[in-house]
Design an enzyme around this catalytic site. Structure first.
Site: not given
Length: 147
Positions: A11, A69, A100, A135
């Protein structure tokens, strides 16, 4: 020789870092840019959602998603089944997200990370392979979760 493809989307809050990463990686990778094209305000859920659909369709195997963020882009990306988006702030979390969790979307905060660190995070994420083994079972447990 064909370069491996990597998608990238942001964005307005992640635009400057997206452009830096795209330009830094385009010599080694075919960077598929899903927008945005400027710092003009846009809605990250629409852009990130459309880019995640490209991953699910097999157009690109992996995606780098950015917003201010990284939190919003991470939440939006993880709404899609079979998208494993990891918001990473350092090289260790980027490595573990691949090793993982087999993360197919790397999420970064454009207003949180400097360019040098962001590039190191991306490079670590690209270079790291999924370990599989125990995993794989854990990823299946995640897929089996029901609300």
């Amino acid at each position: 020789m064909m370069k491996p493809k990597i998608g990238i989307v942001s964005d307005h809050g992640g635009f400057a870092l997206k452009e830096f990463l795209r330009k830094s990686l385009e010599e080694s990778f075919e960077m598929v840019d899903y927008g945005t094209k400027s710092e003009e305000s846009v809605d990250y859920p629409s852009l990130v959602g459309a880019a995640c659909q490209k991953v699910l369709a097999g157009d690109v195997p992996r995606l780098i998603a950015l917003c201010g963020t990284g939190i919003g882009a991470s939440i939006a990306a993880n709404r899609f089944p079979n998208i494993r988006a990891a918001l990473c702030h350092d090289e260790f979390t980027a490595e573990m997200s691949r090793r993982h969790n087999d993360a197919n979307v790397l999420v970064l905060g454009g207003r949180v990370l400097g360019t040098d660190l962001a590039l190191r995070i991306v490079q670590k994420w690209i270079q790291t392979n999924f370990e599989g083994g125990r995993h794989e079972r854990r990823l299946q447990l995640i897929e089996d979760l029901k609300p």
